[in-house]
Motif scaffolding. Structure first.
Motif, PDB file in Angstrom:
ATOM      1  N   ASP A  68      22.591   6.162   3.002  1.00  0.00           N
ATOM      2  CA  ASP A  68      21.399   6.955   2.648  1.00  0.00           C
ATOM      3  C   ASP A  68      20.496   7.199   3.853  1.00  0.00           C
ATOM      4  OD1 ASP A  68      20.366   4.452   3.055  1.00  0.00           O
ATOM      5  OD2 ASP A  68      19.249   4.358   1.164  1.00  0.00           O
ATOM      6  N   ALA A  69      20.934   6.822   5.059  1.00  0.00           N
ATOM      7  CA  ALA A  69      20.201   7.063   6.323  1.00  0.00           C
ATOM      8  C   ALA A  69      18.813   6.425   6.330  1.00  0.00           C
ATOM      9  CB  ALA A  69      20.094   8.560   6.604  1.00  0.00           C
ATOM     10  N   THR A  70      18.674   5.251   5.691  1.00  0.00           N
ATOM     11  CA  THR A  70      17.391   4.537   5.724  1.00  0.00           C
ATOM     12  C   THR A  70      17.450   3.265   6.576  1.00  0.00           C
ATOM     13  OG1 THR A  70      17.900   3.310   3.704  1.00  0.00           O
ATOM     14  CG2 THR A  70      16.678   5.396   3.464  1.00  0.00           C
ATOM     15  N   VAL A  71      18.641   2.820   6.961  1.00  0.00           N
ATOM     16  CA  VAL A  71      18.783   1.652   7.843  1.00  0.00           C
ATOM     17  C   VAL A  71      19.696   2.039   9.012  1.00  0.00           C
ATOM     18  CG1 VAL A  71      19.502  -0.744   8.067  1.00  0.00           C
ATOM     19  CG2 VAL A  71      18.497   0.052   5.909  1.00  0.00           C
ATOM     20  N   TRP A  72      19.160   1.860  10.227  1.00  0.00           N
ATOM     21  CA  TRP A  72      19.905   2.211  11.438  1.00  0.00           C
ATOM     22  C   TRP A  72      20.070   0.971  12.317  1.00  0.00           C
ATOM     23  CZ3 TRP A  72      21.512   7.206  13.121  1.00  0.00           C
ATOM     24  CH2 TRP A  72      21.217   8.241  12.210  1.00  0.00           C
ATOM     25  N   HIS A  73      21.244   0.848  12.945  1.00  0.00           N
ATOM     26  CA  HIS A  73      21.516  -0.242  13.882  1.00  0.00           C
ATOM     27  C   HIS A  73      21.878   0.345  15.242  1.00  0.00           C
ATOM     28  CE1 HIS A  73      22.503  -2.029   9.887  1.00  0.00           C
ATOM     29  NE2 HIS A  73      21.769  -3.013  10.376  1.00  0.00           N
ATOM     30  N   PHE A  74      21.271  -0.211  16.293  1.00  0.00           N
ATOM     31  CA  PHE A  74      21.566   0.207  17.664  1.00  0.00           C
ATOM     32  C   PHE A  74      22.078  -1.012  18.439  1.00  0.00           C
ATOM     33  CE2 PHE A  74      18.473   3.189  16.062  1.00  0.00           C
ATOM     34  CZ  PHE A  74      18.960   4.406  16.488  1.00  0.00           C
ATOM     35  N   ALA A  85      20.669 -10.807  20.189  1.00  0.00           N
ATOM     36  CA  ALA A  85      20.107 -10.458  21.502  1.00  0.00           C
ATOM     37  C   ALA A  85      20.299  -8.994  21.836  1.00  0.00           C
ATOM     38  CB  ALA A  85      20.743 -11.325  22.584  1.00  0.00           C
ATOM     39  N   ARG A  86      21.325  -8.349  21.251  1.00  0.00           N
ATOM     40  CA  ARG A  86      21.638  -6.983  21.671  1.00  0.00           C
ATOM     41  C   ARG A  86      21.823  -6.013  20.516  1.00  0.00           C
ATOM     42  NH1 ARG A  86      23.934 -10.348  25.363  1.00  0.00           N
ATOM     43  NH2 ARG A  86      23.218 -10.006  27.506  1.00  0.00           N
ATOM     44  N   THR A  87      21.287  -6.324  19.366  1.00  0.00           N
ATOM     45  CA  THR A  87      21.338  -5.397  18.233  1.00  0.00           C
ATOM     46  C   THR A  87      19.948  -5.265  17.623  1.00  0.00           C
ATOM     47  OG1 THR A  87      23.636  -5.916  17.717  1.00  0.00           O
ATOM     48  CG2 THR A  87      22.345  -4.918  15.970  1.00  0.00           C
ATOM     49  N   VAL A  88      19.550  -4.013  17.382  1.00  0.00           N
ATOM     50  CA  VAL A  88      18.248  -3.718  16.796  1.00  0.00           C
ATOM     51  C   VAL A  88      18.458  -3.031  15.459  1.00  0.00           C
ATOM     52  CG1 VAL A  88      16.069  -2.462  17.068  1.00  0.00           C
ATOM     53  CG2 VAL A  88      17.176  -3.495  19.062  1.00  0.00           C
ATOM     54  N   SER A  89      17.747  -3.495  14.445  1.00  0.00           N
ATOM     55  CA  SER A  89      17.822  -2.914  13.112  1.00  0.00           C
ATOM     56  C   SER A  89      16.495  -2.230  12.792  1.00  0.00           C
ATOM     57  CB  SER A  89      18.109  -4.001  12.075  1.00  0.00           C
ATOM     58  OG  SER A  89      18.074  -3.467  10.763  1.00  0.00           O
ATOM     59  N   VAL A  90      16.574  -0.960  12.380  1.00  0.00           N
ATOM     60  CA  VAL A  90      15.380  -0.179  12.042  1.00  0.00           C
ATOM     61  C   VAL A  90      15.494   0.270  10.587  1.00  0.00           C
ATOM     62  CG1 VAL A  90      13.948   1.812  12.615  1.00  0.00           C
ATOM     63  CG2 VAL A  90      15.237   0.646  14.427  1.00  0.00           C
ATOM     64  N   THR A  91      14.497  -0.102   9.771  1.00  0.00           N
ATOM     65  CA  THR A  91      14.480   0.261   8.359  1.00  0.00           C
ATOM     66  C   THR A  91      13.432   1.342   8.128  1.00  0.00           C
ATOM     67  OG1 THR A  91      15.130  -1.979   7.744  1.00  0.00           O
ATOM     68  CG2 THR A  91      14.227  -0.583   5.991  1.00  0.00           C
ATOM     69  N   LEU A  92      13.807   2.405   7.412  1.00  0.00           N
ATOM     70  CA  LEU A  92      12.938   3.547   7.156  1.00  0.00           C
ATOM     71  C   LEU A  92      12.537   3.597   5.681  1.00  0.00           C
ATOM     72  CD1 LEU A  92      14.974   6.275   9.102  1.00  0.00           C
ATOM     73  CD2 LEU A  92      13.257   4.698  10.010  1.00  0.00           C
ATOM     74  N   ALA A  93      11.359   4.124   5.414  1.00  0.00           N
ATOM     75  CA  ALA A  93      10.899   4.284   4.036  1.00  0.00           C
ATOM     76  C   ALA A  93      11.561   5.470   3.365  1.00  0.00           C
ATOM     77  CB  ALA A  93       9.382   4.446   4.012  1.00  0.00           C
ATOM     78  N   LYS A  94      11.976   6.452   4.163  1.00  0.00           N
ATOM     79  CA  LYS A  94      12.595   7.664   3.640  1.00  0.00           C
ATOM     80  C   LYS A  94      13.836   7.990   4.459  1.00  0.00           C
ATOM     81  CE  LYS A  94       8.038   9.602   2.461  1.00  0.00           C
ATOM     82  NZ  LYS A  94       7.094  10.726   2.705  1.00  0.00           N
ATOM     83  N   PRO A  95      14.786   8.678   3.885  1.00  0.00           N
ATOM     84  CA  PRO A  95      15.985   9.039   4.643  1.00  0.00           C
ATOM     85  C   PRO A  95      15.654   9.927   5.849  1.00  0.00           C
ATOM     86  CG  PRO A  95      16.321   9.389   2.290  1.00  0.00           C
ATOM     87  CD  PRO A  95      14.854   9.126   2.479  1.00  0.00           C
ATOM     88  N   ASN A  96      16.321   9.624   6.941  1.00  0.00           N
ATOM     89  CA  ASN A  96      16.219  10.468   8.136  1.00  0.00           C
ATOM     90  C   ASN A  96      17.598  10.513   8.779  1.00  0.00           C
ATOM     91  OD1 ASN A  96      15.821  11.720  10.570  1.00  0.00           O
ATOM     92  ND2 ASN A  96      13.991  10.576  11.124  1.00  0.00           N
ATOM     93  N   ARG A  97      18.304  11.606   8.527  1.00  0.00           N
ATOM     94  CA  ARG A  97      19.682  11.706   8.995  1.00  0.00           C
ATOM     95  C   ARG A  97      19.788  12.082  10.468  1.00  0.00           C
ATOM     96  NH1 ARG A  97      22.796  10.735   4.872  1.00  0.00           N
ATOM     97  NH2 ARG A  97      21.949  11.008   2.764  1.00  0.00           N
ATOM     98  N   ILE A  98      18.666  12.348  11.092  1.00  0.00           N
ATOM     99  CA  ILE A  98      18.690  12.615  12.538  1.00  0.00           C
ATOM    100  C   ILE A  98      17.787  11.618  13.275  1.00  0.00           C
ATOM    101  CG2 ILE A  98      19.317  15.049  12.336  1.00  0.00           C
ATOM    102  CD1 ILE A  98      16.344  15.721  12.907  1.00  0.00           C
ATOM    103  N   PHE A  99      17.674  10.392  12.746  1.00  0.00           N
ATOM    104  CA  PHE A  99      16.845   9.397  13.417  1.00  0.00           C
ATOM    105  C   PHE A  99      17.381   9.076  14.808  1.00  0.00           C
ATOM    106  CE2 PHE A  99      15.320   5.023  14.291  1.00  0.00           C
ATOM    107  CZ  PHE A  99      13.951   5.278  14.227  1.00  0.00           C
ATOM    108  N   ASP A 100      18.712   9.157  14.983  1.00  0.00           N
ATOM    109  CA  ASP A 100      19.248   8.957  16.333  1.00  0.00           C
ATOM    110  C   ASP A 100      18.751  10.043  17.278  1.00  0.00           C
ATOM    111  OD1 ASP A 100      20.729  10.873  14.975  1.00  0.00           O
ATOM    112  OD2 ASP A 100      22.655  10.259  15.834  1.00  0.00           O
ATOM    113  N   ARG A 101      18.559  11.258  16.765  1.00  0.00           N
ATOM    114  CA  ARG A 101      17.972  12.328  17.580  1.00  0.00           C
ATOM    115  C   ARG A 101      16.515  12.003  17.928  1.00  0.00           C
ATOM    116  NH1 ARG A 101      20.166  17.485  16.717  1.00  0.00           N
ATOM    117  NH2 ARG A 101      18.441  18.286  17.973  1.00  0.00           N
ATOM    118  N   PHE A 102      15.802  11.387  16.997  1.00  0.00           N
ATOM    119  CA  PHE A 102      14.433  10.964  17.279  1.00  0.00           C
ATOM    120  C   PHE A 102      14.409   9.980  18.448  1.00  0.00           C
ATOM    121  CE2 PHE A 102      11.373  11.890  13.594  1.00  0.00           C
ATOM    122  CZ  PHE A 102      12.053  13.039  13.228  1.00  0.00           C
TER     123      PHE A 102
END
Length: 606
Positions: free
Chosen positions: A193-199, A246-263
């Motif tokens: 649902d594009a609300t949780v992103w991992h980098f 140490a090398r993974t970041v988790s970002v949780t969003l309130a709303k879907p954002n399918r281009i958060f990687d573009r952000f």
């Protein structure tokens, strides 16, 4: 010979020898000389004796109180001013050099001579460094000030370009391939649902001060970005940022954002070092450290010096350094060589400019535009008035009369495949009808702009005057452009947008705090736009997202909230042996891949 001594000499010569020249004795009271030197008569004697020792003057003091002294000026004003200006500029004191020529360079010849000298001073050249080794430097003149190096507060293209030399982002957007590619993060993923992103971060990436990049740096950067910064819009829907190791970041969003990687490709998302920021943030910004291809060596009002980052994880830059000189506008130096994006290469024996230069043009992804302040009383509150101004501004005529890098009439933020053929309608008679419908009474309109857009503003003022609309142009620069009070005071603002990341920058135009469009929009229109942005970010396909963004743009145009004016091109000229020249999406030269071919060989294509 010290520059301050020469300035004193030139000041005296300008004050007492006008129309007389070199070699003619001039009688003058010591009190008058002291007044011109802004010192006491005792100190004036010391200054005059030093000038005599330096061979600048011959001075015979008057005998007795009240008797006149005799002074002979020995050095030609223009020749001396030119010589000292070169010395100052050669030491990096560009502001002083231009100010001295502006004050004391009496004719076109001295300015022409300085311009010729600049052709050898600016550009690409090898020099002997402080440790006696050869260093390859690129010197570029610019006439726009640096406002900030803080990614969270960045607003102008020049600032963004320099930030991209010093800092990196988690990911970056490859415009040619039209896809997001790895940078500090070597991989990333999101929930269905594009609300949780991992980098997932690369190993072995170091900040300029030696600290290794970890997930904590990314968490700190994004959390800081959420704290009411100009670019906090970028993380508007973020509810949590966590280090999952140490090398993974988790970002949780309130709303879907399918281009958060573009952000996360945005300049504003450049990653900062937590340790330096938490230790002393004020001291950090005096000499910020990032992970980018260049390190900040020096920054003052006259120049910015960058050194190559020897341990850059994407490969060291070919250049050893870049020096960006601030060439102040309005100093009387109209030089064809003082281009913002000019790249030259020099042979010290070369005296004439080679005509066989390569040229690189690109169509900027943006436009110049005028936005109306819907939150202030005035004639701009009337849609009929706004539409009238839109109709009387003949874009084709503007391009014809102003020329330079203005190329296509604009009816939207970005040029498209049809921009070269498109004619934006202009109708003077209908404009007059709309002015009558608006009940316009001839009240003046304040138009705020930067020096860079002054010719365009003057053209708009002249055109509006033909229809009985007086326009008062006011210049804003630097931090004034971000001052809410200044923005609120303007009836309209003329400026340009350049989209480095396409859709993300388009969204930024609506959401960024301090954005002129954002600050001037009618509250109801702004609320509607933000709702449309949320729908666009959740859209399943790029086509759906594009439709929603164009719907917003259509409404801006229909209500004449924004008057889209001109699409522009960016260009640079350079010697063929200078390789790796490419214009970034921001319209500036990317420094990292610039190199010099000196052996006459033609490089193989790969």
């Amino acid at each position: 010979m010290q520059a301050v001594q020469v300035e004193r000499y030139l000041g005296l010569m300008q004050r007492f020898a006008e129309g007389t020249g070199v070699g003619t004795p001039i009688e003058v009271m010591l009190d008058e000389l002291a007044k011109a030197l802004f010192c006491t008569t005792r100190n004036a004697k010391l200054v005059l004796r030093r000038m005599e020792e330096d061979g600048l003057i011959a001075w015979q003091p008057g005998r007795g109180r009240g008797n006149r002294s005799r002074i002979v000026f020995r050095m030609e004003q223009d020749a001396l001013a030119l010589d000292i200006a070169k010395q100052l500029a050669g030491l990096g004191h560009y502001k002083q050099a231009f100010e001295l020529l502006h004050r004391f360079g009496s004719g076109a010849a001295v300015k022409e001579g300085f311009n010729e000298w600049l052709t050898l001073h600016f550009g690409y050249r090898s020099e002997t460094g402080e440790d006696a080794r050869q260093v390859d430097l690129l010197r570029l003149p610019v006439n726009v000030p640096l406002v900030t190096l803080d990614p969270a507060e960045v607003f102008f293209a020049f600032d963004a370009h320099l930030i991209r030399q010093l800092f990196d982002r988690l990911v970056t957007f490859d415009a040619q391939a039209n896809r997001v590619v790895p940078a500090l993060a070597h991989a990333w993923d999101c929930s269905t649902d594009a609300t949780v992103w991992h980098f997932h971060l690369r190993r072995g990436v170091y900040f300029h001060h030696g600290h290794e990049l970890t997930a904590d740096d990314v968490v700190h950067t994004l959390e800081r970005l959420r704290t009411g910064k100009a670019n906090s819009w970028l993380v508007r829907s973020v509810v949590a940022v966590e280090a999952a190791g140490a090398r993974t970041v988790s970002v949780t969003l309130a709303k879907p954002n399918r281009i958060f990687d573009r952000f996360m490709c945005s300049t504003a998302a450049s990653i900062l070092p937590r340790d330096r920021m938490q230790q002393d943030e004020e001291a950090y910004w005096r000499r910020p450290a990032g992970t980018g291809p260049f390190m900040l060596k020096e920054r003052n009002e006259e120049r910015i010096a960058l050194d190559a980052n020897p341990g850059y994880y994407f490969g060291r830059a070919h250049l050893d350094g870049v020096v960006i000189a601030h060439v102040p506008a309005g100093q009387g130096i109209d030089s064809e060589y003082c281009w913002q994006r000019l790249a030259l290469t020099h042979d010290v024996r070369e005296q004439e400019r080679d005509q066989d230069w390569a040229k690189l043009d690109s169509l900027l992804q943006g436009c110049s535009l005028l936005t109306w302040n819907r939150n202030k009383p005035g004639p701009q509150q009337s849609q009929s008035f706004r539409r009238a101004v839109d109709l009387l501004l003949d874009r084709s005529l503007m391009i014809q009369e102003l020329g330079e890098n203005r190329i296509y009439a604009a009816r939207s933020f970005r040029p498209d495949a049809h921009s070269a053929l498109r004619h934006v309608r202009s109708d003077g008679e209908q404009a007059r009808t709309l002015l009558r419908e608006a009940g316009y009474d001839g009240a003046p309109v304040t138009l705020f702009t930067r020096k860079f857009h002054l010719r365009d503003a003057g053209w708009i003022r002249t055109r509006c005057a033909e229809f009985g609309i007086p326009v008062d142009i006011r210049l804003i620069e630097g931090d004034d452009c971000r001052d809410p009070g200044v923005i609120e005071e303007a009836d309209s603002i003329l400026y340009s947008v350049v989209f480095a990341e396409d859709e993300v920058c388009e969204i930024e135009t609506y959401e960024q705090a301090g954005s002129f469009v954002n600050a001037h929009m009618d509250p109801a229109l702004l609320a509607w736009s933000l709702g449309r942005i949320d729908l666009a970010l959740a859209a399943e396909s790029p086509e759906q997202r594009r439709f929603l963004l164009e719907e917003m743009e259509d409404r801006l145009r229909e209500e004449a909230q924004v008057l889209f004016l001109i699409h522009k091109r960016s260009n640079t000229a350079y010697k063929p042996e200078l390789k790796g020249i490419a214009l970034s999406s921001l319209g500036w030269i990317d420094f990292k891949d610039v190199w010099i071919q000196t052996d006459g060989a033609v490089p193989a294509h790969r």
